[in-house]
Design a protein around this motif. Structure first.
Motif, PDB file in Angstrom:
ATOM      1  N   VAL A  14       0.844  -1.205   0.000  1.00 50.49           N
ATOM      2  CA  VAL A  14       0.000   0.000   0.000  1.00 50.49           C
ATOM      3  C   VAL A  14       0.876   1.252   0.000  1.00 50.49           C
ATOM      4  O   VAL A  14       0.641   2.193  -0.769  1.00 50.49           O
ATOM      5  CB  VAL A  14      -0.945  -0.004   1.224  1.00 50.49           C
ATOM      6  CG1 VAL A  14      -1.665   1.340   1.337  1.00 50.49           C
ATOM      7  CG2 VAL A  14      -1.964  -1.131   1.107  1.00 50.49           C
ATOM      8  N   GLY A  15       1.900   1.275   0.852  1.00 46.33           N
ATOM      9  CA  GLY A  15       2.778   2.436   0.911  1.00 46.33           C
ATOM     10  C   GLY A  15       3.520   2.661  -0.392  1.00 46.33           C
ATOM     11  O   GLY A  15       3.613   3.797  -0.885  1.00 46.33           O
ATOM     12  N   GLY A  16       4.055   1.590  -0.974  1.00 43.63           N
ATOM     13  CA  GLY A  16       4.763   1.718  -2.241  1.00 43.63           C
ATOM     14  C   GLY A  16       3.837   2.128  -3.368  1.00 43.63           C
ATOM     15  O   GLY A  16       4.196   2.948  -4.220  1.00 43.63           O
ATOM     16  N   GLY A  17       2.634   1.553  -3.369  1.00 44.61           N
ATOM     17  CA  GLY A  17       1.658   1.917  -4.394  1.00 44.61           C
ATOM     18  C   GLY A  17       1.245   3.371  -4.297  1.00 44.61           C
ATOM     19  O   GLY A  17       1.132   4.071  -5.314  1.00 44.61           O
ATOM     20  N   LEU A  18       1.029   3.852  -3.081  1.00 45.47           N
ATOM     21  CA  LEU A  18       0.663   5.261  -2.889  1.00 45.47           C
ATOM     22  C   LEU A  18       1.771   6.188  -3.372  1.00 45.47           C
ATOM     23  O   LEU A  18       1.506   7.227  -3.995  1.00 45.47           O
ATOM     24  CB  LEU A  18       0.356   5.526  -1.419  1.00 45.47           C
ATOM     25  CG  LEU A  18      -0.980   4.998  -0.898  1.00 45.47           C
ATOM     26  CD1 LEU A  18      -1.078   5.202   0.605  1.00 45.47           C
ATOM     27  CD2 LEU A  18      -2.152   5.681  -1.606  1.00 45.47           C
ATOM     28  N   ALA A  19       3.017   5.823  -3.092  1.00 49.61           N
ATOM     29  CA  ALA A  19       4.135   6.653  -3.544  1.00 49.61           C
ATOM     30  C   ALA A  19       4.191   6.705  -5.062  1.00 49.61           C
ATOM     31  O   ALA A  19       4.444   7.763  -5.656  1.00 49.61           O
ATOM     32  CB  ALA A  19       5.450   6.117  -2.980  1.00 49.61           C
ATOM     33  N   GLY A  20       3.937   5.547  -5.691  1.00 46.89           N
ATOM     34  CA  GLY A  20       3.925   5.529  -7.147  1.00 46.89           C
ATOM     35  C   GLY A  20       2.815   6.378  -7.722  1.00 46.89           C
ATOM     36  O   GLY A  20       3.004   7.098  -8.713  1.00 46.89           O
ATOM     37  N   ILE A  21       1.649   6.341  -7.085  1.00 49.09           N
ATOM     38  CA  ILE A  21       0.516   7.133  -7.559  1.00 49.09           C
ATOM     39  C   ILE A  21       0.771   8.622  -7.350  1.00 49.09           C
ATOM     40  O   ILE A  21       0.543   9.448  -8.246  1.00 49.09           O
ATOM     41  CB  ILE A  21      -0.773   6.694  -6.838  1.00 49.09           C
ATOM     42  CG1 ILE A  21      -1.172   5.283  -7.284  1.00 49.09           C
ATOM     43  CG2 ILE A  21      -1.911   7.680  -7.105  1.00 49.09           C
ATOM     44  CD1 ILE A  21      -2.293   4.673  -6.469  1.00 49.09           C
ATOM     45  N   VAL A  22       1.269   8.975  -6.168  1.00 46.15           N
ATOM     46  CA  VAL A  22       1.474  10.391  -5.848  1.00 46.15           C
ATOM     47  C   VAL A  22       2.600  10.992  -6.675  1.00 46.15           C
ATOM     48  O   VAL A  22       2.407  11.984  -7.388  1.00 46.15           O
ATOM     49  CB  VAL A  22       1.758  10.567  -4.340  1.00 46.15           C
ATOM     50  CG1 VAL A  22       2.177  12.009  -4.042  1.00 46.15           C
ATOM     51  CG2 VAL A  22       0.533  10.210  -3.521  1.00 46.15           C
ATOM     52  N   TYR A  23       3.789  10.382  -6.602  1.00 44.62           N
ATOM     53  CA  TYR A  23       4.915  10.979  -7.332  1.00 44.62           C
ATOM     54  C   TYR A  23       4.792  10.743  -8.833  1.00 44.62           C
ATOM     55  O   TYR A  23       4.962  11.654  -9.633  1.00 44.62           O
ATOM     56  CB  TYR A  23       6.241  10.416  -6.822  1.00 44.62           C
ATOM     57  CG  TYR A  23       7.413  11.317  -7.179  1.00 44.62           C
ATOM     58  CD1 TYR A  23       8.003  12.121  -6.224  1.00 44.62           C
ATOM     59  CD2 TYR A  23       7.899  11.375  -8.488  1.00 44.62           C
ATOM     60  CE1 TYR A  23       9.058  12.967  -6.551  1.00 44.62           C
ATOM     61  CE2 TYR A  23       8.939  12.215  -8.832  1.00 44.62           C
ATOM     62  CZ  TYR A  23       9.523  13.014  -7.856  1.00 44.62           C
ATOM     63  OH  TYR A  23      10.558  13.867  -8.191  1.00 44.62           O
ATOM     64  N   GLY A  24       4.482   9.487  -9.203  1.00 45.35           N
ATOM     65  CA  GLY A  24       4.366   9.186 -10.625  1.00 45.35           C
ATOM     66  C   GLY A  24       3.231   9.916 -11.292  1.00 45.35           C
ATOM     67  O   GLY A  24       3.305  10.294 -12.459  1.00 45.35           O
ATOM     68  N   GLY A  25       2.146  10.143 -10.545  1.00 44.55           N
ATOM     69  CA  GLY A  25       0.986  10.799 -11.124  1.00 44.55           C
ATOM     70  C   GLY A  25       1.073  12.301 -11.169  1.00 44.55           C
ATOM     71  O   GLY A  25       0.516  12.943 -12.059  1.00 44.55           O
ATOM     72  N   LEU A  26       1.779  12.894 -10.200  1.00 45.06           N
ATOM     73  CA  LEU A  26       1.807  14.351 -10.089  1.00 45.06           C
ATOM     74  C   LEU A  26       3.057  15.007 -10.666  1.00 45.06           C
ATOM     75  O   LEU A  26       2.994  16.110 -11.191  1.00 45.06           O
ATOM     76  CB  LEU A  26       1.671  14.762  -8.619  1.00 45.06           C
ATOM     77  CG  LEU A  26       0.343  14.453  -7.933  1.00 45.06           C
ATOM     78  CD1 LEU A  26       0.404  14.883  -6.469  1.00 45.06           C
ATOM     79  CD2 LEU A  26      -0.808  15.155  -8.644  1.00 45.06           C
ATOM     80  N   PHE A  27       4.193  14.337 -10.563  1.00 45.20           N
ATOM     81  CA  PHE A  27       5.454  15.025 -10.831  1.00 45.20           C
ATOM     82  C   PHE A  27       6.217  14.529 -12.045  1.00 45.20           C
ATOM     83  O   PHE A  27       7.226  15.132 -12.416  1.00 45.20           O
ATOM     84  CB  PHE A  27       6.367  14.913  -9.607  1.00 45.20           C
ATOM     85  CG  PHE A  27       5.752  15.451  -8.349  1.00 45.20           C
ATOM     86  CD1 PHE A  27       5.192  16.722  -8.314  1.00 45.20           C
ATOM     87  CD2 PHE A  27       5.710  14.691  -7.200  1.00 45.20           C
ATOM     88  CE1 PHE A  27       4.619  17.219  -7.161  1.00 45.20           C
ATOM     89  CE2 PHE A  27       5.144  15.177  -6.032  1.00 45.20           C
ATOM     90  CZ  PHE A  27       4.593  16.452  -6.017  1.00 45.20           C
ATOM     91  N   ILE A  28       5.773  13.428 -12.661  1.00 43.00           N
ATOM     92  CA  ILE A  28       6.521  12.870 -13.786  1.00 43.00           C
ATOM     93  C   ILE A  28       5.698  12.961 -15.056  1.00 43.00           C
ATOM     94  O   ILE A  28       4.494  12.721 -15.062  1.00 43.00           O
ATOM     95  CB  ILE A  28       6.912  11.398 -13.509  1.00 43.00           C
ATOM     96  CG1 ILE A  28       7.884  11.332 -12.328  1.00 43.00           C
ATOM     97  CG2 ILE A  28       7.554  10.767 -14.733  1.00 43.00           C
ATOM     98  CD1 ILE A  28       8.400   9.942 -12.038  1.00 43.00           C
ATOM     99  N   ASP A  29       6.379  13.311 -16.144  1.00 46.78           N
ATOM    100  CA  ASP A  29       5.740  13.373 -17.448  1.00 46.78           C
ATOM    101  C   ASP A  29       5.368  11.962 -17.904  1.00 46.78           C
ATOM    102  O   ASP A  29       5.783  10.976 -17.288  1.00 46.78           O
ATOM    103  CB  ASP A  29       6.691  14.021 -18.458  1.00 46.78           C
ATOM    104  CG  ASP A  29       6.947  15.487 -18.113  1.00 46.78           C
ATOM    105  OD1 ASP A  29       6.051  16.107 -17.500  1.00 46.78           O
ATOM    106  OD2 ASP A  29       8.040  15.984 -18.419  1.00 46.78           O
ATOM    107  N   PRO A  30       4.582  11.817 -18.970  1.00 48.71           N
ATOM    108  CA  PRO A  30       4.117  10.493 -19.400  1.00 48.71           C
ATOM    109  C   PRO A  30       5.228   9.470 -19.420  1.00 48.71           C
ATOM    110  O   PRO A  30       6.307   9.709 -19.965  1.00 48.71           O
ATOM    111  CB  PRO A  30       3.577  10.753 -20.812  1.00 48.71           C
ATOM    112  CG  PRO A  30       3.099  12.163 -20.748  1.00 48.71           C
ATOM    113  CD  PRO A  30       4.084  12.878 -19.851  1.00 48.71           C
TER     114      PRO A  30
END
Length: 250
Positions: A224-240
């Protein structure tokens, strides 16, 4: 949002390159778990004290930090140096590795951890393999939340220092930062949840020792923690995302 998940093709999953990256994950996880679990066994032997002490906590945290720094560094240019199913899961949700390759990584990581613990059992004369468990006085729910928080910090650090293409050439800084956050989190959470952050790190000792007490905590919390980090950082701060594994980023 840049978040995206790529399933991957079966042809790519069974190419020789995938085998090489899986072997890299197996080897790095084996070396990490052997040093990490071995440090706990060694401290117990030297002090004849199986309980967690301040000195033991520091020793184990430092050993894990150094071992993970090395494990990430030696596999980074081959597989990305995940060494952790929660890291693989977080990067999969961010679109940096395909689902199929992530499955191969998980298998390699769990096998690496198991072999490391079997080797420790063999080379230490059959000494007990310590497992993760939630401390007395804490509920399992509190243990899960703590593992969520510290694993979020770990995978967020992986994204910020290794997976984000805007990071520039940080070179050796990424493995150092990843090792440091793991060491710091063990110091903070070790006396409470055990400070796992890594299902593979918990799986090998549980399997070899046959002690599965509280084991589900070290899957639910880190994933859950790793998934949330992927969603938050990957979704907000990284281009496609490019849907390729991190092989040369750090």
């Amino acid at each position: 949002m840049a978040l995206g998940i790529a399933f991957g093709s079966f042809d790519d999953a069974f190419k020789f390159h995938t085998l090489k990256t899986s072997i890299a994950e197996f080897t790095s996880t084996l070396l990490f778990v052997y040093a990490g679990v071995g440090s706990a066994i060694a401290f117990d032997k030297l002090t004849s004290d199986a309980s967690l002490t301040p000195a033991g906590l520091v020793a184990v945290a430092v050993a894990h930090a150094l071992a993970l720094f090395v494990a990430v560094s030696i596999a980074a240019h081959i597989s990305g140096g995940h060494v952790n199913p929660a890291v693989t899961f977080g990067l999969t949700l961010g679109g940096h590795i395909t689902v199929l390759r992530g499955v191969f990584y998980w298998i390699a990581q769990l096998l690496g951890s198991t072999v490391a613990c079997l080797l420790l059992k063999l080379t230490t004369g059959g000494l007990a393999i310590p497992t993760h468990s939630v401390a007395s006085g804490m509920s399992l729910g509190e243990g899960v939340v703590m593992e969520i928080v510290i694993t979020f910090g770990l995978v967020y650090t992986v994204y910020a220092t290794a997976a984000d293409p805007k990071k520039g050439d940080v070179g050796i800084v990424a493995p150092i930062a990843i090792g440091f956050i793991v060491g710091a989190n063990i110091l903070a959470a070790g006396p409470f949840s055990g400070g796992s952050m890594n299902p593979a790190r918990s799986f090998g000792p549980a399997l070899v020792s046959g002690d599965w007490k509280d084991h589900w905590v070290y899957w639910v919390g880190p994933l859950v923690g790793g998934g949330l980090a992927g969603i938050v950082y990957g979704g907000l701060f990284i281009d496609p995302p490019t849907h390729v594994p991190l092989a040369t980023d750090y």
